[in-house]
Write an enzyme that holds these catalytic residues in place. Structure first.
Site: not given
Length: 448
Positions: A280, A333, A376, A403
């Site tokens: 971030q 991931e 996320d 985001c």
């Protein structure tokens, strides 16, 4: 009979260079909506209610819409303020005969007004893409500076023909020299990389952890730059700073000095983030978002959780703390480098299973029941297939970190179609002076 010769299509007429506009509502992407002779014009560096003179930057006379940059304000909004960064100031740039630097397109707007406008943009995306009416308030993170500056712990620069640092204009290959980056933390500006001759590089990327640990400078070589030249460039950078060469096409990372990763801290946990790995950007974002996730998902001892698009493990570690040794956290991931970092960061947790691969594929291959899921995804969002795969596990709650309001609203629509509901939504201003924002939503299964 002879076939007629093909006719050459008529050339597209150019758009007028300068147009006078009355500015309307904000639009996602850093623009404001205006109309010129019935055509929609997306204008940057303006404010609702203003009357401006704008230069058309994209679109011909036959185009369905135009893009334009404000070059002069004829009637100003009360929310217009002096821009904190001269190269990104559209009005100053127009007087100098060049475009503004991209990346601080809301700098001419008072911070309170920036957040109000971002709330309107987010609400519009929810209504348009998720068919959900909801008023949205945008929060400043606790501990934010009053001027909204000094927050970026990552910054990327181009290198101009003269070897000096520069940044791109919006939607352009044009490079504009810079001497300071006001949005960045002091540790980035203190390196004074703009004082160096960096000929031989295509660009430079810098990571400076918010906890003050050693910064990392990534040198991206131009074609033909030799390893010897890269080593000499590394010597020019301030001692005590890690320097590495990075080749984006191959993903190759070569240590030139120090280490190829930075150490980040969030709460009681430490993380290594290698090269250009994701973390971030805002100095307060890890704490802000981790707190929101833990409060919203409320993990319980013994539960089975999934942290999807888990990166280096920011949320995974906190979830593992909460579920304890009797629980389980699946960390997924797609990036091999980030997954490798996660294995190092989380090696002491026996209750964490780390899988590298595409989220949808991993979920299809995993049969375990999930009590809660944290999503996320990158700016493009999770997508319909991932939403369906998550919902099929019937978790009691999904926490969605986003985001981008458009991709989130689209994915929220998929959840709503499956009978889920939006339980709560928080939107954070983690990108002051830009149009970007971060959000966290709590989604729960419906009763039907």
């Amino acid at each position: 009979m002879t076939e007629p010769a093909p006719t050459r299509p008529a050339p597209t007429a150019p758009a007028p260079q300068l147009i006078e506009l009355s500015i309307g509502a904000p639009a996602h992407g850093g623009h404001f909506v205006a109309r010129h002779e019935g055509r929609v014009v997306f204008v940057r560096h303006a404010l609702p209610g203003e009357r401006v003179l704008a230069r058309v930057t994209d679109g011909g006379a036959d185009a369905g819409f135009w893009r334009a940059d404000t070059v002069e304000v004829l009637e100003a909004s009360a929310d217009r303020v002096e821009h904190p960064w001269a190269p990104a100031d559209a009005l100053a740039a127009a007087k100098a005969g060049r475009p503004p630097v991209g990346g601080a397109e809301f700098g001419h707007i008072a911070l309170a007004a920036q957040r109000r406008l971002k709330g309107e943009i987010f609400a519009e995306q929810l209504q348009r893409l998720a068919k959900l009416e909801r008023e949205v308030t945008v929060e400043a993170p606790e501990g934010e500076y009053d001027d909204g500056l000094g927050w970026r712990t990552r910054a990327a620069f181009g290198v101009g023909p003269d070897g000096r640092l520069a940044m791109h204009a919006h939607r352009s290959d044009e490079l504009i020299p810079v001497q300071v980056m006001p949005l960045a933390v002091d540790a980035i500006n203190d390196l004074r990389l703009w004082d160096l001759d960096l000929t031989g590089l295509e660009r430079v990327e810098v990571a400076a952890p918010a906890d003050g640990s050693t910064p990392l400078v990534l040198l991206v070589p131009a074609a033909g730059t030799t390893p010897k030249r890269l080593a000499k460039l590394a010597e020019r950078i301030e001692p005590g700073v890690s320097v590495a060469a990075w080749e984006p096409e191959s993903g190759r990372l070569t240590r030139l000095r120090g280490r190829t990763w930075v150490a980040e801290t969030s709460g009681a946990h430490q993380y290594r983030v290698t090269g250009d790995g994701f973390w971030q950007i805002h100095r307060l974002a890890p704490a802000t978002l981790t707190s929101a996730v833990m409060d919203g998902v409320a993990p319980r001892a013994g539960e089975r959780m999934a942290d999807l698009y888990a990166g280096a493990g920011l949320f995974t570690a906190r979830l593992a703390d909460a579920v304890g040794v009797t629980g389980n956290v699946l960390s997924v991931e797609g990036s091999p480098a980030a997954s490798k970092d996660a294995r190092k960061n989380l090696h002491g947790f026996g209750q964490i299973e780390i899988v590298q691969g595409k989220v949808e594929r991993v979920l299809r291959s995993q049969a375990q029941v999930l009590d809660a899921v944290v999503l996320d995804p990158p700016r493009a969002g999770a997508g319909k297939a991932v939403v369906q795969a998550v919902a099929s596990r019937k978790p009691r709650v999904v926490g969605y970190v986003a985001c981008d309001p458009a991709s989130f609203a689209r994915d929220l629509g998929y959840f709503l179609q499956l009978g889920w509901k939006l339980d709560s939504l928080r939107v954070f201003d983690l990108y002051p002076h830009t149009h970007h924002m971060e959000s966290f939503a709590v989604l729960t299964p419906g009763t039907n």
